[in-house]
Write a protein that holds these residues in place. Structure first.
Motif, PDB file in Angstrom:
ATOM      1  N   ILE A   1       0.853  -1.186   0.000  1.00 16.15           N
ATOM      2  CA  ILE A   1       0.000   0.000   0.000  1.00 16.15           C
ATOM      3  C   ILE A   1       0.888   1.235   0.000  1.00 16.15           C
ATOM      4  CG2 ILE A   1      -1.858   1.209   1.194  1.00 16.15           C
ATOM      5  CD1 ILE A   1      -2.534  -1.391   2.606  1.00 16.15           C
ATOM      6  N   PRO A   2       0.665   2.183  -0.918  1.00 17.18           N
ATOM      7  CA  PRO A   2       1.467   3.415  -0.908  1.00 17.18           C
ATOM      8  C   PRO A   2       1.404   4.099   0.455  1.00 17.18           C
ATOM      9  CG  PRO A   2       0.152   3.275  -2.907  1.00 17.18           C
ATOM     10  CD  PRO A   2      -0.297   2.150  -2.029  1.00 17.18           C
ATOM     11  N   LYS A   3       2.548   4.587   0.913  1.00 21.68           N
ATOM     12  CA  LYS A   3       2.624   5.178   2.252  1.00 21.68           C
ATOM     13  C   LYS A   3       1.691   6.372   2.404  1.00 21.68           C
ATOM     14  CE  LYS A   3       6.105   6.430   5.735  1.00 21.68           C
ATOM     15  NZ  LYS A   3       6.042   5.233   6.560  1.00 21.68           N
ATOM     16  N   ARG A   4       1.524   7.158   1.342  1.00 20.59           N
ATOM     17  CA  ARG A   4       0.630   8.315   1.417  1.00 20.59           C
ATOM     18  C   ARG A   4      -0.801   7.872   1.694  1.00 20.59           C
ATOM     19  NH1 ARG A   4      -2.978  10.628  -1.901  1.00 20.59           N
ATOM     20  NH2 ARG A   4      -2.497   9.139  -3.561  1.00 20.59           N
ATOM     21  N   ILE A   5      -1.249   6.827   0.988  1.00 21.01           N
ATOM     22  CA  ILE A   5      -2.612   6.326   1.180  1.00 21.01           C
ATOM     23  C   ILE A   5      -2.760   5.715   2.560  1.00 21.01           C
ATOM     24  CG2 ILE A   5      -4.268   4.588   0.395  1.00 21.01           C
ATOM     25  CD1 ILE A   5      -3.362   5.097  -2.426  1.00 21.01           C
ATOM     26  N   LEU A   6      -1.754   4.940   2.979  1.00 22.11           N
ATOM     27  CA  LEU A   6      -1.813   4.284   4.280  1.00 22.11           C
ATOM     28  C   LEU A   6      -1.836   5.310   5.410  1.00 22.11           C
ATOM     29  CD1 LEU A   6      -1.893   1.695   5.859  1.00 22.11           C
ATOM     30  CD2 LEU A   6       0.582   1.488   5.613  1.00 22.11           C
ATOM     31  N   GLY A   7      -1.024   6.355   5.293  1.00 26.21           N
ATOM     32  CA  GLY A   7      -1.012   7.393   6.318  1.00 26.21           C
ATOM     33  C   GLY A   7      -2.330   8.133   6.398  1.00 26.21           C
ATOM     34  N   THR A   8      -2.907   8.475   5.238  1.00 32.53           N
ATOM     35  CA  THR A   8      -4.208   9.141   5.203  1.00 32.53           C
ATOM     36  C   THR A   8      -5.288   8.259   5.807  1.00 32.53           C
ATOM     37  OG1 THR A   8      -3.570  10.351   3.202  1.00 32.53           O
ATOM     38  CG2 THR A   8      -5.921  10.201   3.694  1.00 32.53           C
ATOM     39  N   LEU A   9      -5.211   6.970   5.497  1.00 34.06           N
ATOM     40  CA  LEU A   9      -6.197   6.008   6.004  1.00 34.06           C
ATOM     41  C   LEU A   9      -6.162   5.939   7.528  1.00 34.06           C
ATOM     42  CD1 LEU A   9      -8.241   3.768   5.178  1.00 34.06           C
ATOM     43  CD2 LEU A   9      -6.321   2.182   5.146  1.00 34.06           C
TER      44      LEU A   9
ATOM     45  N   VAL B   1     -13.053   9.752  11.204  1.00 36.24           N
ATOM     46  CA  VAL B   1     -13.496  10.306   9.924  1.00 36.24           C
ATOM     47  C   VAL B   1     -13.324   9.251   8.840  1.00 36.24           C
ATOM     48  CG1 VAL B   1     -13.088  12.121   8.219  1.00 36.24           C
ATOM     49  CG2 VAL B   1     -12.853  12.625  10.648  1.00 36.24           C
ATOM     50  N   VAL B   2     -14.278   9.192   7.907  1.00 41.47           N
ATOM     51  CA  VAL B   2     -14.167   8.245   6.802  1.00 41.47           C
ATOM     52  C   VAL B   2     -13.176   8.777   5.768  1.00 41.47           C
ATOM     53  CG1 VAL B   2     -15.399   7.103   4.917  1.00 41.47           C
ATOM     54  CG2 VAL B   2     -16.519   7.418   7.127  1.00 41.47           C
ATOM     55  N   PRO B   3     -12.130   8.039   5.446  1.00 42.28           N
ATOM     56  CA  PRO B   3     -11.135   8.510   4.468  1.00 42.28           C
ATOM     57  C   PRO B   3     -11.693   8.485   3.056  1.00 42.28           C
ATOM     58  CG  PRO B   3     -10.642   6.266   5.154  1.00 42.28           C
ATOM     59  CD  PRO B   3     -11.788   6.716   6.008  1.00 42.28           C
ATOM     60  N   ARG B   4     -11.113   9.296   2.181  1.00 39.14           N
ATOM     61  CA  ARG B   4     -11.536   9.320   0.775  1.00 39.14           C
ATOM     62  C   ARG B   4     -10.811   8.258  -0.040  1.00 39.14           C
ATOM     63  NH1 ARG B   4     -15.776  12.460  -1.185  1.00 39.14           N
ATOM     64  NH2 ARG B   4     -14.632  12.936  -3.095  1.00 39.14           N
ATOM     65  N   VAL B   5      -9.685   7.756   0.469  1.00 34.46           N
ATOM     66  CA  VAL B   5      -8.905   6.769  -0.280  1.00 34.46           C
ATOM     67  C   VAL B   5      -8.572   5.595   0.643  1.00 34.46           C
ATOM     68  CG1 VAL B   5      -7.895   8.458  -1.868  1.00 34.46           C
ATOM     69  CG2 VAL B   5      -6.746   7.973   0.298  1.00 34.46           C
ATOM     70  N   GLY B   6      -8.305   4.439   0.029  1.00 28.56           N
ATOM     71  CA  GLY B   6      -7.831   3.289   0.779  1.00 28.56           C
ATOM     72  C   GLY B   6      -8.892   2.513   1.526  1.00 28.56           C
TER      73      GLY B   6
ATOM     74  N   LEU C   1      -1.849  -2.979   9.361  1.00 31.70           N
ATOM     75  CA  LEU C   1      -1.637  -1.706   8.681  1.00 31.70           C
ATOM     76  C   LEU C   1      -0.830  -0.737   9.538  1.00 31.70           C
ATOM     77  CD1 LEU C   1      -5.186  -1.140   7.121  1.00 31.70           C
ATOM     78  CD2 LEU C   1      -3.128  -1.959   5.967  1.00 31.70           C
ATOM     79  N   HIS C   2      -1.130  -0.704  10.823  1.00 29.70           N
ATOM     80  CA  HIS C   2      -0.434   0.213  11.734  1.00 29.70           C
ATOM     81  C   HIS C   2       1.047  -0.137  11.837  1.00 29.70           C
ATOM     82  CE1 HIS C   2       0.537   2.289  15.550  1.00 29.70           C
ATOM     83  NE2 HIS C   2      -0.455   3.099  15.240  1.00 29.70           N
ATOM     84  N   SER C   3       1.346  -1.417  12.011  1.00 29.06           N
ATOM     85  CA  SER C   3       2.750  -1.838  12.121  1.00 29.06           C
ATOM     86  C   SER C   3       3.500  -1.633  10.807  1.00 29.06           C
ATOM     87  CB  SER C   3       2.819  -3.304  12.561  1.00 29.06           C
ATOM     88  OG  SER C   3       2.211  -4.147  11.601  1.00 29.06           O
ATOM     89  N   SER C   4       2.793  -1.805   9.692  1.00 28.66           N
ATOM     90  CA  SER C   4       3.424  -1.591   8.390  1.00 28.66           C
ATOM     91  C   SER C   4       3.763  -0.123   8.179  1.00 28.66           C
ATOM     92  CB  SER C   4       2.488  -2.079   7.280  1.00 28.66           C
ATOM     93  OG  SER C   4       3.007  -1.775   6.005  1.00 28.66           O
ATOM     94  N   TYR C   5       2.869   0.769   8.571  1.00 26.77           N
ATOM     95  CA  TYR C   5       3.093   2.195   8.350  1.00 26.77           C
ATOM     96  C   TYR C   5       4.228   2.717   9.230  1.00 26.77           C
ATOM     97  CZ  TYR C   5       2.212   7.202   7.962  1.00 26.77           C
ATOM     98  OH  TYR C   5       2.354   8.554   7.754  1.00 26.77           O
ATOM     99  N   TYR C   6       4.247   2.287  10.482  1.00 25.74           N
ATOM    100  CA  TYR C   6       5.257   2.789  11.413  1.00 25.74           C
ATOM    101  C   TYR C   6       6.495   1.886  11.503  1.00 25.74           C
ATOM    102  CZ  TYR C   6       1.839   6.234  12.946  1.00 25.74           C
ATOM    103  OH  TYR C   6       0.949   7.279  12.999  1.00 25.74           O
TER     104      TYR C   6
END
Length: 441
Positions: free
Chosen positions: A6-14, A22-27, A354-359
């Motif tokens: 998953i692209p980091k930008r999308i994962l971070g926004t998610l 809040v419901v994200p617009r992507v991911g 997802l959390h462990s992957s992002y951080y």
């Protein structure tokens, strides 16, 4: 799930969106759990819309139950399948009709949020029309009919465009719509930027008076306003399908704001507009159009101020007396039930990954600890009925954040403290500290 990159930008926004409730617009697809019956029903609607039919759905659920999430998931899926989508959250400033321009404000929000596969983040109107004209020009050049600098190119494009536009002239307000699209084409061919921008301004509903429109380079005598904006939504649906898209989906969320309108006449005028949309889609008067409303049970079922206070809508949306205890996914109303315990556990597992992957850390919480968290969340009084995916998601991401930032933090102590604090708060809320004698009648 672990193998998906998953692209980091999308994962971070998610994660930021979900952590804030809040419901994200992507991911959205990366955290979609459950709702298989609801999604299957809507996918069937999309198939019908792509064949020129229409559909209308009311997605009803409590606050935090996943209405906006499901709407976002449908939107994302539809864009990938070749549909044009538009969405708007209703508010005191955005309604279906109002005395202060609330209707045209809703239309402008829809057009601002117009999205397609090539422009998924909204603002797609100019890209859609320009892309259509550019593809048409490429086809003509590839066929060898004429060269790029030939005067016959504009003639060939004009002929093709009017083969489509003439099909729209028979619709309500179709003549002016066709004239403005033709103006955009002439600006596109002739390099007239002012004519193009005036055309887009008109199509976005940004002319406030007819005089302003007449004074522009378009020379039209009408505008899109509070009284006719829905007619143009139907026109867009036909237009989009003729230029190569599967159909047009329109999403209205936060419809509970209509329930909150204090003035009865104003409220019923808005409900009458909903009735008009419902009848058009159900009776086949609209082509290639899907309309989705997201609201709470109160918005629909309240007999004093909700949709059921408007008898024409109640008679259409109320469950039949033989099926009130069953879920009919072919009907216009989709009621969201609470996710099952297994689905909630799968959601926690997904969030942990997802959390462990992002951080970039190894997950600390075991499956048993996820079960302990779930048990603590569902163990509160009334939680089985009141707990929502939004609340569990926000709380769990908060726990993950603390566990990541404080390596010495003890998980059992953390959720134990939270449970004790919650119980104490409930006790405090139930006892106001006043000694009031009992009264006996």
């Amino acid at each position: 799930m672990e193998k998906v990159k998953i692209p980091k930008r999308i994962l971070g926004t998610l994660l930021n969106s979900l952590g804030s409730g809040v419901v994200p617009r992507v991911g959205l697809e990366y955290v979609a759990i459950g709702r298989n019956d609801e999604i299957s029903a809507v996918v069937n609607d999309l198939d019908n819309i792509s064949e020129g039919m229409s559909a209308c759905r009311f997605i009803i659920g409590k606050y935090g139950s996943g209405k906006s999430f499901l709407i976002g998931l449908i939107r994302s899926n539809a864009i990938g399948r070749g549909f044009v989508c538009a969405d708007a959250d209703l508010s005191p400033e955005r309604r279906f009709i109002g005395t202060k321009g609330q209707g045209i404000a809703t239309y402008r929000e829809l057009i601002k949020n117009l999205s397609v596969k090539e422009y998924p983040d909204s603002g797609a109107l100019e890209g859609i029309i320009s892309g259509w004209l550019g593809d048409m020009m490429s086809d003509i050049l590839a066929s060898g009919q004429c060269s790029a600098d030939s005067p016959q190119l504009a003639e060939a494009m004009t002929k093709r465009i009017w083969e489509i536009l003439k099909k729209l002239r028979g619709f309500v307000n179709g003549f002016d719509f066709v004239k403005v699209v033709d103006c955009y084409f002439r600006g596109y061919i002739g390099g007239d930027e002012e004519l193009k921008q005036d055309s887009l301004k008109w199509l976005r509903g940004e002319f406030s008076t007819k005089l302003e429109a007449r004074s522009s380079s378009l020379g039209v005598n009408s505008i899109i306003d509070d009284t006719n904006w829905y007619d143009y939504i139907k026109l867009y649906a036909v237009f989009f399908r003729h230029i190569g898209y599967k159909g047009f989906l329109v999403f209205f969320d936060e419809c509970v704001n209509l329930y909150k309108i204090a003035n009865r006449v104003s409220r019923e005028n808005n409900y009458e507009k909903i009735l008009s949309m419902f009848n058009d889609t159900m009776q086949g008067k609209a082509e290639s159009l899907g309309v989705f409303f997201g609201g709470t049970p109160q918005f629909m079922e309240d007999n004093r101020r909700g949709l059921f206070s408007y008898e024409a809508l109640k008679s259409r949306l109320e469950s039949g007396r033989f099926t009130r205890e069953r879920r009919d996914m072919t009907g216009p109303v989709i009621r969201l039930l609470r996710l099952s315990d297994d689905e909630l556990f799968a959601l926690l597992t997904r969030l942990r990954t997802l959390h462990s992957s992002y951080y970039s850390y190894s997950p600390r919480l075991s499956d048993d600890e996820l079960l302990a968290f779930l048990s603590a969340s569902l163990g509160r009084i009334g939680a089985d009925e009141l707990i929502t995916p939004r609340e569990i998601t926000r709380d769990f991401l908060g726990v993950l954040n603390v566990m990541m930032q404080e390596p010495d933090c003890d998980f059992e102590k953390l959720i134990g403290q939270s449970a004790s604090l919650s119980e104490k708060t409930e006790e405090d809320d139930g006892d106001d500290g006043l000694d009031i004698p009992e009264l006996t009648l």
